[in-house]
Design a protein around this motif. Structure first.
Motif, PDB file in Angstrom:
ATOM      1  N   GLY A  71      -9.505  -2.940 -13.868  1.00  0.00           N
ATOM      2  CA  GLY A  71      -9.061  -2.798 -15.239  1.00  0.00           C
ATOM      3  C   GLY A  71      -7.887  -1.836 -15.221  1.00  0.00           C
ATOM      4  N   LEU A  72      -7.669  -1.131 -16.309  1.00  0.00           N
ATOM      5  CA  LEU A  72      -6.474  -0.287 -16.416  1.00  0.00           C
ATOM      6  C   LEU A  72      -6.567   0.953 -15.516  1.00  0.00           C
ATOM      7  CD1 LEU A  72      -3.925  -0.589 -18.115  1.00  0.00           C
ATOM      8  CD2 LEU A  72      -4.927   1.014 -19.741  1.00  0.00           C
ATOM      9  N   HIS A  73      -5.627   1.047 -14.575  1.00  0.00           N
ATOM     10  CA  HIS A  73      -5.554   2.210 -13.675  1.00  0.00           C
ATOM     11  C   HIS A  73      -4.197   2.876 -13.843  1.00  0.00           C
ATOM     12  CE1 HIS A  73      -9.111   0.512 -11.880  1.00  0.00           C
ATOM     13  NE2 HIS A  73      -9.211   1.557 -11.071  1.00  0.00           N
ATOM     14  N   ALA A 100       4.820  -2.541   2.503  1.00  0.00           N
ATOM     15  CA  ALA A 100       5.462  -2.557   1.179  1.00  0.00           C
ATOM     16  C   ALA A 100       6.923  -2.870   1.457  1.00  0.00           C
ATOM     17  CB  ALA A 100       5.314  -1.220   0.462  1.00  0.00           C
ATOM     18  N   ARG A 101       7.696  -3.171   0.417  1.00  0.00           N
ATOM     19  CA  ARG A 101       9.090  -3.576   0.648  1.00  0.00           C
ATOM     20  C   ARG A 101      10.021  -2.388   0.823  1.00  0.00           C
ATOM     21  NH1 ARG A 101       9.102  -7.015  -4.654  1.00  0.00           N
ATOM     22  NH2 ARG A 101       8.110  -5.016  -5.152  1.00  0.00           N
ATOM     23  N   THR A 102       9.775  -1.288   0.133  1.00  0.00           N
ATOM     24  CA  THR A 102      10.719  -0.153   0.129  1.00  0.00           C
ATOM     25  C   THR A 102      10.391   0.782   1.295  1.00  0.00           C
ATOM     26  OG1 THR A 102      10.628  -0.379  -2.266  1.00  0.00           O
ATOM     27  CG2 THR A 102      11.787   1.553  -1.406  1.00  0.00           C
ATOM     28  N   THR A 162      -1.288   3.833 -12.568  1.00  0.00           N
ATOM     29  CA  THR A 162      -0.379   3.644 -11.429  1.00  0.00           C
ATOM     30  C   THR A 162       1.048   3.477 -11.970  1.00  0.00           C
ATOM     31  OG1 THR A 162      -0.561   1.245 -11.499  1.00  0.00           O
ATOM     32  CG2 THR A 162      -2.187   2.399 -10.139  1.00  0.00           C
ATOM     33  N   ASP A 163       2.005   3.409 -11.049  1.00  0.00           N
ATOM     34  CA  ASP A 163       3.402   3.237 -11.468  1.00  0.00           C
ATOM     35  C   ASP A 163       3.570   1.982 -12.319  1.00  0.00           C
ATOM     36  OD1 ASP A 163       3.915   5.462 -10.028  1.00  0.00           O
ATOM     37  OD2 ASP A 163       5.445   4.563  -8.718  1.00  0.00           O
ATOM     38  N   ILE A 180       5.405  -9.093   1.638  1.00  0.00           N
ATOM     39  CA  ILE A 180       4.199  -9.779   2.131  1.00  0.00           C
ATOM     40  C   ILE A 180       4.081 -11.200   1.569  1.00  0.00           C
ATOM     41  CG2 ILE A 180       2.586  -8.966   0.325  1.00  0.00           C
ATOM     42  CD1 ILE A 180       1.815  -9.182   4.107  1.00  0.00           C
ATOM     43  N   THR A 181       4.886 -11.508   0.549  1.00  0.00           N
ATOM     44  CA  THR A 181       4.801 -12.858  -0.018  1.00  0.00           C
ATOM     45  C   THR A 181       5.656 -13.866   0.762  1.00  0.00           C
ATOM     46  OG1 THR A 181       6.621 -12.609  -1.595  1.00  0.00           O
ATOM     47  CG2 THR A 181       4.459 -11.835  -2.309  1.00  0.00           C
ATOM     48  N   LYS A 186       1.968   2.584  -2.694  1.00  0.00           N
ATOM     49  CA  LYS A 186       1.684   3.230  -3.989  1.00  0.00           C
ATOM     50  C   LYS A 186       0.411   2.615  -4.572  1.00  0.00           C
ATOM     51  CE  LYS A 186       6.295   2.662  -5.678  1.00  0.00           C
ATOM     52  NZ  LYS A 186       7.004   2.415  -6.915  1.00  0.00           N
ATOM     53  N   GLY A 187      -0.041   3.204  -5.655  1.00  0.00           N
ATOM     54  CA  GLY A 187      -1.036   2.579  -6.510  1.00  0.00           C
ATOM     55  C   GLY A 187      -2.356   2.229  -5.843  1.00  0.00           C
ATOM     56  N   LEU A 188      -2.891   1.079  -6.227  1.00  0.00           N
ATOM     57  CA  LEU A 188      -4.237   0.691  -5.798  1.00  0.00           C
ATOM     58  C   LEU A 188      -4.307   0.436  -4.297  1.00  0.00           C
ATOM     59  CD1 LEU A 188      -5.094  -1.722  -8.766  1.00  0.00           C
ATOM     60  CD2 LEU A 188      -5.531   0.735  -8.568  1.00  0.00           C
ATOM     61  N   ASN A 205       0.190 -14.263  -5.456  1.00  0.00           N
ATOM     62  CA  ASN A 205      -1.152 -13.764  -5.787  1.00  0.00           C
ATOM     63  C   ASN A 205      -2.283 -14.736  -5.448  1.00  0.00           C
ATOM     64  OD1 ASN A 205       0.786 -12.517  -8.294  1.00  0.00           O
ATOM     65  ND2 ASN A 205      -0.417 -11.097  -7.072  1.00  0.00           N
ATOM     66  N   ALA A 257       0.797  -1.232   0.000  1.00  0.00           N
ATOM     67  CA  ALA A 257       0.000   0.000   0.000  1.00  0.00           C
ATOM     68  C   ALA A 257       0.827   1.279   0.000  1.00  0.00           C
ATOM     69  CB  ALA A 257      -0.932  -0.011   1.208  1.00  0.00           C
TER      70      ALA A 257
HETATM   71  P1  NAP Z   1       2.054  -0.287  -8.178  1.00  0.00           P
HETATM   72  O1  NAP Z   1       1.599   1.078  -8.460  1.00  0.00           O
HETATM   73  O2  NAP Z   1       3.335  -0.775  -8.758  1.00  0.00           O
HETATM   74  O3  NAP Z   1       2.097  -0.469  -6.579  1.00  0.00           O
HETATM   75  C1  NAP Z   1       2.441  -1.710  -6.039  1.00  0.00           C
HETATM   76  C2  NAP Z   1       2.544  -1.579  -4.530  1.00  0.00           C
HETATM   77  O4  NAP Z   1       2.725  -2.871  -3.987  1.00  0.00           O
HETATM   78  C3  NAP Z   1       3.739  -0.758  -4.094  1.00  0.00           C
HETATM   79  O5  NAP Z   1       3.409  -0.116  -2.886  1.00  0.00           O
HETATM   80  C4  NAP Z   1       4.807  -1.830  -3.860  1.00  0.00           C
HETATM   81  O6  NAP Z   1       5.835  -1.352  -3.011  1.00  0.00           O
HETATM   82  C5  NAP Z   1       3.938  -2.917  -3.215  1.00  0.00           C
HETATM   83  N1  NAP Z   1       4.447  -4.278  -3.330  1.00  0.00           N
HETATM   84  C6  NAP Z   1       4.763  -4.938  -4.477  1.00  0.00           C
HETATM   85  N2  NAP Z   1       5.192  -6.175  -4.195  1.00  0.00           N
HETATM   86  C7  NAP Z   1       5.144  -6.299  -2.831  1.00  0.00           C
HETATM   87  C8  NAP Z   1       5.482  -7.336  -1.922  1.00  0.00           C
HETATM   88  N3  NAP Z   1       5.961  -8.517  -2.371  1.00  0.00           N
HETATM   89  N4  NAP Z   1       5.315  -7.138  -0.610  1.00  0.00           N
HETATM   90  C9  NAP Z   1       4.834  -5.961  -0.158  1.00  0.00           C
HETATM   91  N5  NAP Z   1       4.502  -4.938  -0.961  1.00  0.00           N
HETATM   92  C10 NAP Z   1       4.663  -5.105  -2.285  1.00  0.00           C
HETATM   93  O7  NAP Z   1       0.983  -1.415  -8.644  1.00  0.00           O
HETATM   94  P2  NAP Z   1      -0.618  -1.283  -8.817  1.00  0.00           P
HETATM   95  O8  NAP Z   1      -0.890  -0.854 -10.207  1.00  0.00           O
HETATM   96  O9  NAP Z   1      -1.194  -0.575  -7.660  1.00  0.00           O
HETATM   97  O10 NAP Z   1      -1.026  -2.836  -8.777  1.00  0.00           O
HETATM   98  C11 NAP Z   1      -1.404  -3.488  -7.576  1.00  0.00           C
HETATM   99  C12 NAP Z   1      -1.879  -4.900  -7.936  1.00  0.00           C
HETATM  100  O11 NAP Z   1      -3.025  -4.811  -8.796  1.00  0.00           O
HETATM  101  C13 NAP Z   1      -0.827  -5.700  -8.716  1.00  0.00           C
HETATM  102  O12 NAP Z   1      -0.914  -7.057  -8.347  1.00  0.00           O
HETATM  103  C14 NAP Z   1      -1.270  -5.540 -10.153  1.00  0.00           C
HETATM  104  O13 NAP Z   1      -0.846  -6.607 -10.971  1.00  0.00           O
HETATM  105  C15 NAP Z   1      -2.790  -5.534  -9.971  1.00  0.00           C
HETATM  106  N6  NAP Z   1      -3.463  -4.898 -11.116  1.00  0.00           N
HETATM  107  C16 NAP Z   1      -3.239  -3.587 -11.407  1.00  0.00           C
HETATM  108  C17 NAP Z   1      -3.902  -3.015 -12.477  1.00  0.00           C
HETATM  109  C18 NAP Z   1      -3.687  -1.560 -12.835  1.00  0.00           C
HETATM  110  O14 NAP Z   1      -4.205  -1.132 -13.885  1.00  0.00           O
HETATM  111  N7  NAP Z   1      -2.961  -0.777 -12.082  1.00  0.00           N
HETATM  112  C19 NAP Z   1      -4.784  -3.774 -13.245  1.00  0.00           C
HETATM  113  C20 NAP Z   1      -4.998  -5.107 -12.908  1.00  0.00           C
HETATM  114  C21 NAP Z   1      -4.331  -5.662 -11.829  1.00  0.00           C
HETATM  115  P3  NAP Z   1       7.310  -2.033  -3.010  1.00  0.00           P
HETATM  116  O15 NAP Z   1       7.688  -2.229  -4.442  1.00  0.00           O
HETATM  117  O16 NAP Z   1       8.152  -1.051  -2.287  1.00  0.00           O
HETATM  118  O17 NAP Z   1       7.156  -3.325  -2.289  1.00  0.00           O
END
Ligand code: NAP
Length: 259
Positions: A184-186, A38-40, A188-189, A66-67, A17-19, A112, A15
């Motif tokens: 769907g498409l959001h 999150a990891r960072t 995010t980074d 978290i994995t 970044k992103g969703l 996942n 949490a």
């Molecule tokens: P994002 O903007 O890259 O953000 C990912 C977040 O998850 C970051 O805070 C990241 O921080 C953290 N994270 C990643 N791996 C982690 C781990 N192993 N343990 C703890 N924290 C972790 O990605 P997002 O777009 O929000 O996507 C979130 C999820 O929704 C993903 O699984 C993605 O595949 C899925 N999704 C996204 C979309 C979209 O359009 N955005 C669409 C379909 C599905 P750190 O890297 O610092 O750990």
């Protein structure tokens, strides 16, 4: 509408970044105390401070993967009795079926499918005893409509969806719900990274790639993390206690079917 969540406690995974951040912000805005991970560490801490400052709730950052079992143990130690659990992690890499090894599949399932299941197993029975629980899994629109280059994601997320479908029904009478949000498409980074690859392929700049992606969505834009978070907060509300076992697409109308 007041969502009746003031003083509740939530774990929101992945949490910074992103969703995941969108979900954390929306819950904090309703007065929910948060543990986020999150990891960072520095990015996570900045996000925790930002959300705490804008909402006034306590936000505890746990820097971990978290994995892993250790990561999950650290998060659960910081919030052993959550009322709300939002599961999330980074998505598996793209590629082609013929190139994926069984180890690639194992990593995708671990991140996942099995990670959310482990967190749900560790928290849902306590929620049931206390008579309130809301679990939201962030999955993907690929559960409804497979994405050719994301076969690892298609498989792992569909496994999670099936894996908790009966459990959602078992827990319903204890006022514990499990629902899946299918983005769907959001914007995010993660998506910006994939747009960079598209831009390079199509010899355009990233903004043009983003415009083309948005154009392909009936809403004419990509989703925003805050809209996504608002849907999550509603599914966690008192009022949403009769909604369980559902898969809610949040895709601006992109899924091309009637139902
Ligand atoms: P994002 O903007 O890259 O953000 C990912 C977040 O998850 C970051 O805070 C990241 O921080 C953290 N994270 C990643 N791996 C982690 C781990 N192993 N343990 C703890 N924290 C972790 O990605 P997002 O777009 O929000 O996507 C979130 C999820 O929704 C993903 O699984 C993605 O595949 C899925 N999704 C996204 C979309 C979209 O359009 N955005 C669409 C379909 C599905 P750190 O890297 O610092 O750990």
């Amino acid at each position: 509408m007041k969502l009746g969540l003031e003083g509740r406690k939530a774990i929101v995974c992945a949490a910074s970044k992103g969703l995941g951040k969108g979900c954390a912000r929306a819950l904090a805005g309703e007065g929910v105390e948060l543990v986020i991970c999150a990891r960072t560490a520095d990015v996570l801490e900045a996000t925790a401070n930002e959300i705490a400052a804008e909402s006034g709730v306590s936000v505890t950052p746990i820097a971990c993967d978290i994995t892993t079992e250790e990561g999950r143990a650290a998060v659960l130690a910081a919030c052993p009795e959550p009322d709300i659990l939002v599961t999330n992690a980074g998505g598996p890499p793209p590629g082609d079926f013929k190139d994926f090894t069984l180890d690639d599949w194992r990593r995708a399932l671990e991140a996942n499918m099995l990670t959310p299941i482990a967190l749900i197993r560790a928290t849902c029975y306590g929620m049931a005893e206390r008579g309130f629980g809301r679990i939201v899994n962030i999955t993907s629109a690929s559960v409804r409509n497979p994405i050719p280059v994301l076969e690892l994601s298609n498989g792992a997320r569909t496994g999670l969806t099936g894996g908790v479908a009966a459990l959602a029904r078992k827990l319903a009478r204890h006022n514990v719900t499990i629902n899946n949000l299918l983005p769907g498409l959001h914007d995010t980074d993660r998506v910006r990274e994939t747009l960079k690859a598209r831009a390079a392929r199509e010899r355009i700049d990233v903004e043009e790639a983003a415009r083309r992606a948005a154009e392909s969505i009936p809403a004419g834009r990509m989703g925003r993390a805050d809209d996504f978070g608002a849907a999550c907060a509603f599914l966690c509300s008192e009022q949403a206690g009769f909604i369980t076992g559902q898969n809610l697409l949040i895709d601006g109308g992109a899924f091309p079917g009637t139902m």
